[in-house]
Design a protein around this motif. Structure first.
Motif, short mmCIF file in Angstrom:
data_model
loop_
_atom_site.label_atom_id
_atom_site.label_comp_id
_atom_site.label_asym_id
_atom_site.label_seq_id
_atom_site.Cartn_x
_atom_site.Cartn_y
_atom_site.Cartn_z
N LEU A 20 0.91 -1.19 0.00
CA LEU A 20 -0.10 -0.20 -0.23
C LEU A 20 0.91 1.27 -0.14
CD1 LEU A 20 -2.44 -1.62 2.46
CD2 LEU A 20 -2.98 -0.88 0.14
N LYS A 21 0.42 2.41 0.08
CA LYS A 21 0.62 3.32 -0.26
C LYS A 21 1.81 3.67 1.07
CE LYS A 21 -0.04 8.54 0.13
NZ LYS A 21 -1.00 9.98 0.23
N GLY A 22 2.59 4.45 0.99
CA GLY A 22 4.40 5.04 2.12
C GLY A 22 5.22 3.41 2.00
N GLY A 23 4.87 2.55 1.36
CA GLY A 23 5.71 1.14 2.35
C GLY A 23 5.37 0.33 3.15
N ARG A 24 3.99 0.12 2.97
CA ARG A 24 2.74 -0.55 4.09
C ARG A 24 2.43 -1.40 3.09
NH1 ARG A 24 -0.54 1.31 8.50
NH2 ARG A 24 -1.45 -0.92 9.63
N ILE A 25 2.47 -2.32 4.59
CA ILE A 25 3.04 -3.69 4.17
C ILE A 25 1.47 -4.72 4.76
CG2 ILE A 25 3.74 -6.26 3.16
CD1 ILE A 25 4.45 -4.39 1.47
N GLU A 26 0.56 -5.62 4.17
CA GLU A 26 -0.71 -5.72 4.94
C GLU A 26 -0.80 -7.38 4.42
OE1 GLU A 26 -2.19 -4.80 7.46
OE2 GLU A 26 -1.69 -3.20 7.03
N SER A 27 -1.42 -8.52 5.50
CA SER A 27 -1.66 -9.92 4.83
C SER A 27 -0.95 -11.04 4.61
CB SER A 27 -2.53 -9.39 3.98
OG SER A 27 -3.74 -8.93 4.77
N ARG A 28 0.78 -10.98 4.80
CA ARG A 28 1.56 -11.55 4.26
C ARG A 28 1.76 -12.61 4.76
NH1 ARG A 28 7.47 -10.77 2.83
NH2 ARG A 28 7.16 -8.34 3.38
N PHE A 29 1.93 -13.75 3.62
CA PHE A 29 1.82 -15.65 4.12
C PHE A 29 2.35 -16.19 3.10
CE2 PHE A 29 -1.41 -14.51 0.50
CZ PHE A 29 -1.63 -15.68 -0.17
N HIS A 30 2.74 -17.40 3.52
CA HIS A 30 2.96 -18.66 2.65
C HIS A 30 2.13 -19.50 2.46
CE1 HIS A 30 6.58 -20.61 1.22
NE2 HIS A 30 5.27 -21.94 1.56
N TYR A 31 2.16 -20.01 1.27
CA TYR A 31 1.41 -20.47 1.07
C TYR A 31 1.95 -22.40 0.01
CZ TYR A 31 -1.85 -24.19 -2.15
OH TYR A 31 -2.99 -25.15 -2.36
N PRO A 32 1.71 -22.80 0.81
CA PRO A 32 1.01 -23.94 1.40
C PRO A 32 0.78 -24.20 2.83
CG PRO A 32 1.89 -26.02 0.84
CD PRO A 32 2.68 -24.11 0.26
N THR A 33 1.67 -23.29 3.44
CA THR A 33 2.59 -23.42 5.14
C THR A 33 1.40 -23.07 6.09
OG1 THR A 33 4.40 -23.80 4.36
CG2 THR A 33 3.95 -23.45 6.87
N ASP A 34 0.79 -21.35 5.39
CA ASP A 34 -0.18 -20.78 6.14
C ASP A 34 -1.26 -21.26 6.50
OD1 ASP A 34 1.65 -19.34 7.40
OD2 ASP A 34 1.47 -17.53 6.12
N PHE A 35 -1.89 -22.31 5.32
CA PHE A 35 -3.59 -22.61 5.22
C PHE A 35 -3.33 -23.76 5.64
CE2 PHE A 35 -3.21 -18.93 2.46
CZ PHE A 35 -4.43 -18.37 3.22
N SER A 36 -2.28 -24.78 6.00
CA SER A 36 -2.32 -25.94 6.53
C SER A 36 -2.49 -25.84 8.09
CB SER A 36 -0.71 -26.90 6.30
OG SER A 36 -0.43 -25.77 7.52
N LYS A 37 -3.33 -27.37 8.71
CA LYS A 37 -3.96 -27.65 9.70
C LYS A 37 -2.49 -27.60 11.02
CE LYS A 37 -7.89 -30.23 7.93
NZ LYS A 37 -8.69 -31.63 7.94
N GLU A 38 -1.24 -28.10 11.00
CA GLU A 38 -0.53 -28.26 11.41
C GLU A 38 0.67 -27.18 12.11
OE1 GLU A 38 -0.88 -29.11 14.44
OE2 GLU A 38 -3.06 -29.84 14.13
N PRO A 39 0.53 -26.41 11.36
CA PRO A 39 1.51 -25.54 10.35
C PRO A 39 2.94 -25.60 11.55
CG PRO A 39 0.57 -23.91 10.83
CD PRO A 39 -0.36 -25.21 10.97
#
Length: 359
Positions: free
Chosen positions: A339-358
């Motif tokens: 986003l503006k000014g270098g703001r970073i949101e909602s960082r994730f890794h797929y598939p690890t962050d969606f696994s049941k036991e990350p």
């Protein structure tokens, strides 16, 4: 009735019906599939343009729903954000997922939107949104105009429903083979069967049959091993709502409205599930959504609204872009919203962050 009013009136989009799936499958079996797409000029012209870097990374920036209105100062905010994101991320490829044009002349919307990418000599492509051909240019007109922009990798498949159906391969870091596939689909605009089904159109049986055929051919060319892939288009699939409304859903990002998906499920998600190559889809269309979730193991994601305040866009922290980083040889990705000014949101890794036991 505008789209927000339509959402409020309909509350929930209709689920897929057994008829919808069976009918789509029957159509698909008899659909005309253009032959030898992977040997066509449309494919070959771009087959050597994209590749993983020496570190085995490939970065995509997705801009969506620019809604450029010539003469409207609010559109300049889109240009500012596009330039800022490109300078910060320095992507290997830029993906525009529709609804660029929001006024006349349409060619000015295209020129002003693509200028930051062209000036930086970054390869890019565009899938059509439902609004792009509502001004003074048809889809075919826009496709022809895109040919004049340096770095444009758009293709098309003659005889197939829609215009922005094409495939871009990402070559291995040593340039010896295809290592990743980027599918593009024209998700059309509004239902052509208004008496039976209102709302948005759906990806057609012949497009799905084309995808299946190309997926098989790419697998065969890769020694029988499925190549990992992503798919880009504008209007979300009905599965976006199934996934987001599930009681066990994990959503990363913002969801401020239900997905404005077609009311008919034509079966593209099923085809992707069966073929096993597409690990994620990324769309636009819904300006106040930028979330990702999964359904049956496939990532379903939105880009971030990129335009200025020329249409509804009440989303926290304003306009921006999605960034997607691939790793060569791995069926995974990292992604975040810039986003503006270098703001970073909602960082994730797929598939690890969606696994049941990350952990």
């Amino acid at each position: 009735m505008n789209r927000k009013e339509f959402l409020q009136a309909s509350a929930l989009l209709l689920p897929a019906s057994a008829w919808g799936m069976t009918h789509a499958s029957t159509q698909e079996n008899s659909a005309h599939i253009p032959e030898n797409y992977l040997a066509s000029p449309s494919y070959l012209k771009s087959s050597q343009r994209l590749k993983f870097n020496a570190n085995g990374k490939f970065k995509i920036v997705q801009f969506t729903d620019v809604h450029w209105a010539p003469g409207n100062a609010a559109s300049e905010v889109a240009a500012e954000r596009i330039a800022e994101v490109l300078d910060a991320e320095k992507p290997d490829f830029v993906e525009f997922t529709g609804d660029i044009i929001w006024g006349k002349p349409g060619i000015e919307s295209l020129k002003r939107t693509f200028a930051p990418v062209v000036e930086r000599d970054i390869p890019f492509a565009m899938t059509f949104g439902n609004h792009d051909d509502e001004q003074d240019l048809s889809r075919k007109d826009i496709h022809e105009q895109l040919k004049h922009f340096a770095g444009n990798l758009n293709g098309t498949v003659e005889g197939l429903s829609g215009v922005s159906n094409f495939i871009l391969p990402v070559r291995s870091s040593d340039g010896s083979k295809d290592a990743f596939i980027l599918y593009h689909f024209d998700s059309h605009a509004y239902s052509q069967m208004k008496e039976q089904v209102d709302g948005y159109d759906w990806i057609k049986a012949d497009q799905i049959a084309w995808y299946r055929s190309c997926s098989d051919e790419l697998k065969a060319k890769n020694g029988g091993k499925t190549l990992p892939a992503l798919a880009f288009f504008h209007i979300p699939l009905p599965e976006y709502n199934y996934a987001a409304q599930h009681e066990n859903a994990l959503l990363i990002g913002i969801r401020k409205e239900a997905a404005c998906a077609p009311k008919i499920n034509s079966g593209l998600f099923t085809a992707m599930l069966e073929k096993g190559d597409v690990m994620g889809t990324f769309v636009g269309h819904d300006h106040v959504n930028d979330y990702v979730t999964t359904w049956k193991g496939i990532l379903l994601g939105y880009g971030r609204y990129t335009g200025g305040k020329t249409v509804y866009c009440d989303i926290p922290w304003g306009n921006g872009a999605r960034v997607i980083e691939l790793t060569e040889g791995k069926r995974e990705l990292d992604s975040w919203i810039r986003l503006k000014g270098g703001r970073i949101e909602s960082r994730f890794h797929y598939p690890t962050d969606f696994s049941k036991e990350p952990w």
